[in-house]
Design a protein around this motif. Structure first.
Motif: not given
Length: 125
Positions: A36-45
């Motif tokens: 659940a804490n992996q939302h940050w990957v949406d900001d990167f290719g």
């Protein structure tokens, strides 16, 4: 103090090596589904995630491998990973992910402890 520094260093190295390997080996969608804490990957290719994984893995190896060869690299690796985690904390701050932001601050503190300990208190010789 030397024992405490080694314990913290090895735990950080294992964790960051595993995290870096996961970023390198898993596709973006699979990595995103890990927690659940992996939302940050949406900001990167996908390529950026591979680079982030390579930085994490290289830094983790730099914490332990050069200890007997070039001891000055250990605190430099810790300093580099503290700076790397400040970038992660900035991403969490920007995304208003406050619980995870605090976790990033803990990592910054632990890497700072290792760097300070190896630069000043218990340098490797």
């Amino acid at each position: 103090m030397n024992t405490a520094l080694w314990i913290v260093t090895v735990v950080l190295a294992v964790g960051f090596l595993a995290g870096g390997a996961a970023l390198i080996l898993l596709p973006k969608d699979r990595y995103r589904a890990l927690g659940a804490n992996q939302h940050w990957v949406d900001d990167f290719g996908a390529t950026q995630l591979k680079v982030i994984g390579a930085i994490k893995a290289t830094g983790a190896l730099g914490l332990v491998l050069p200890a007997g060869v070039v001891p000055m690299l250990v605190p430099l690796a810790a300093t580099g990973l503290a700076l790397f985690m400040s970038g992660a904390a900035t991403t969490r701050f920007r995304r208003n992910e406050w619980r995870y932001f605090v976790g990033d601050l803990v990592f910054i503190g632990l890497f700072g402890f290792v760097a300070w300990g190896r630069f000043a208190l218990e340098p490797l010789t």
